[in-house]
Design an enzyme around this catalytic site. Structure first.
Site, PDB file in Angstrom:
ATOM      1  N   PHE A  85      -6.501  -0.439   2.075  1.00  0.00           N
ATOM      2  CA  PHE A  85      -7.521  -0.152   3.080  1.00  0.00           C
ATOM      3  C   PHE A  85      -8.604   0.758   2.501  1.00  0.00           C
ATOM      4  O   PHE A  85      -8.305   1.843   1.991  1.00  0.00           O
ATOM      5  CB  PHE A  85      -6.834   0.525   4.264  1.00  0.00           C
ATOM      6  CG  PHE A  85      -7.707   0.803   5.455  1.00  0.00           C
ATOM      7  CD1 PHE A  85      -8.062  -0.207   6.324  1.00  0.00           C
ATOM      8  CD2 PHE A  85      -8.135   2.094   5.729  1.00  0.00           C
ATOM      9  CE1 PHE A  85      -8.836   0.056   7.442  1.00  0.00           C
ATOM     10  CE2 PHE A  85      -8.915   2.374   6.839  1.00  0.00           C
ATOM     11  CZ  PHE A  85      -9.275   1.351   7.700  1.00  0.00           C
TER      12      PHE A  85
ATOM     13  N   SER B 193      -0.420  -0.073  -0.295  1.00  0.00           N
ATOM     14  CA  SER B 193      -0.896   0.466   0.974  1.00  0.00           C
ATOM     15  C   SER B 193      -1.065  -0.648   2.002  1.00  0.00           C
ATOM     16  O   SER B 193      -0.098  -1.334   2.336  1.00  0.00           O
ATOM     17  CB  SER B 193      -2.180   1.256   0.736  1.00  0.00           C
ATOM     18  OG  SER B 193      -2.518   2.037   1.839  1.00  0.00           O
ATOM     19  N   MET B 194      -2.268  -0.895   2.526  1.00  0.00           N
ATOM     20  CA  MET B 194      -2.459  -2.023   3.434  1.00  0.00           C
ATOM     21  C   MET B 194      -2.133  -3.339   2.737  1.00  0.00           C
ATOM     22  O   MET B 194      -1.684  -4.292   3.387  1.00  0.00           O
ATOM     23  CB  MET B 194      -3.893  -2.059   3.975  1.00  0.00           C
ATOM     24  CG  MET B 194      -4.122  -3.195   4.962  1.00  0.00           C
ATOM     25  SD  MET B 194      -5.802  -3.289   5.640  1.00  0.00           S
ATOM     26  CE  MET B 194      -6.691  -3.982   4.244  1.00  0.00           C
TER      27      MET B 194
ATOM     28  N   ASP C 254       2.817  11.280  -1.608  1.00  0.00           N
ATOM     29  CA  ASP C 254       1.765  10.458  -1.009  1.00  0.00           C
ATOM     30  C   ASP C 254       1.088  11.247   0.113  1.00  0.00           C
ATOM     31  O   ASP C 254       1.753  11.697   1.043  1.00  0.00           O
ATOM     32  CB  ASP C 254       2.402   9.177  -0.451  1.00  0.00           C
ATOM     33  CG  ASP C 254       1.392   8.142  -0.008  1.00  0.00           C
ATOM     34  OD1 ASP C 254       0.294   8.516   0.436  1.00  0.00           O
ATOM     35  OD2 ASP C 254       1.718   6.943  -0.084  1.00  0.00           O
TER      36      ASP C 254
ATOM     37  N   HIS D  18      -0.813   8.627  -3.744  1.00  0.00           N
ATOM     38  CA  HIS D  18      -0.807   7.357  -3.022  1.00  0.00           C
ATOM     39  C   HIS D  18      -1.220   6.165  -3.888  1.00  0.00           C
ATOM     40  O   HIS D  18      -0.544   5.133  -3.903  1.00  0.00           O
ATOM     41  CB  HIS D  18      -1.730   7.447  -1.800  1.00  0.00           C
ATOM     42  CG  HIS D  18      -1.789   6.180  -1.010  1.00  0.00           C
ATOM     43  ND1 HIS D  18      -0.686   5.652  -0.383  1.00  0.00           N
ATOM     44  CD2 HIS D  18      -2.826   5.328  -0.768  1.00  0.00           C
ATOM     45  CE1 HIS D  18      -1.033   4.530   0.227  1.00  0.00           C
ATOM     46  NE2 HIS D  18      -2.318   4.312   0.012  1.00  0.00           N
TER      47      HIS D  18
END
Length: 253
Positions: A29, A97-98, A200, A229
């Site tokens: 994202f 992530s996303m 993260d 992250h």
């Protein structure tokens, strides 16, 4: 893509023609393919046929991303999967992530996927309640953006190419999307490699815990002690590449 937004240098999608083993790689994202390029290239070096698409609204300008939602990103991921599956014998999917959320979305629909690689994925919607409330307050005030989530990297010599703000409506849509995935996680029986950074600062630890407990298939969990992250371009990037390629080779055999 809206024609008035140009793709940033370094944010281009990546493709590589290899053998009958496919690897679909998905970024996160407000990020872009740059953050996943090292992993995509590692798959390519190992002989995989690789696709790393640029998701709608990403890698251009944050004003572009305002126009897109979870349904747009799932549609793009779905199209990329079908295109790759049509010209290979097997496919593994890897996401950050996303991108990890989209990987789970694909896995919930296509059990023929050989394996999934999840790098600090967003999966536990309950952990994002405060984020969603903040996003709704921003929209109610007539604004569009929250502070940036891109750039959480420990290595000072590495930088993520991402936006300096986060679209509030897009974030709400993302959280709603992962909330819908939760009930179906036990039905995902595809082997998974879960790579999680305890430090993260974007995704709370509940996502990794949820996936370890509820995914229906075998889960190989690895902690990335040195990275934040965006671990794919952080201190543990070589370890991620090594483990992901070995995992993909094993499940694709």
């Amino acid at each position: 893509m809206n024609a008035r937004f140009e793709v940033l240098a370094g944010a281009e999608p990546f493709s590589a023609k290899g053998d009958g083993r496919g690897a679909l790689v998905l970024h996160g994202f407000t990020g872009c393919p740059q953050s996943m390029r090292p992993l995509a290239e590692a798959f390519a070096k190992a002989g995989f046929t690789v696709e790393l698409p640029r998701l709608p609204g990403h890698g251009t300008a944050v004003e572009d991303m305002v126009n897109y939602r979870w349904s747009d990103w799932t549609e793009a991921a779905d199209a990329a999967w079908h295109e790759l599956a049509d010209r290979t014998d097997s496919v593994v999917v890897a996401g950050l992530s996303m991108g990890g959320s989209l990987t789970l979305w694909l896995a919930s629909r296509y059990p023929q996927i050989r394996g999934i690689v999840l790098v600090n994925p967003a999966a536990e919607a309950d952990d994002f309640t405060a984020f969603v409330e903040g996003a709704k307050a921003v929209l109610a005030a007539g604004e569009h953006y929250l502070p940036a989530v891109a750039g959480d990297v420990a290595d000072p010599n590495s930088k993520e190419l991402g936006y300096d703000r986060s679209p509030a409506a897009g974030l709400i849509s993302l959280v709603e999307g992962i909330a819908e995935l939760k009930a179906g996680l036990p039905d995902i029986r595809i082997p998974a490699l879960l790579l999680h950074s305890p430090q993260d600062h974007v995704i709370p630890p509940g996502s990794a815990e949820l996936l370890r407990k509820t995914l229906g298939g075998p889960v190989d969990h690895v902690e990335l002690e040195r990275s934040f992250h965006v671990a794919t371009i952080d201190y543990d990037r070589d370890e991620i590449n090594r483990r992901a390629v070995a995992f993909a080779e094993n499940v694709s055999a």
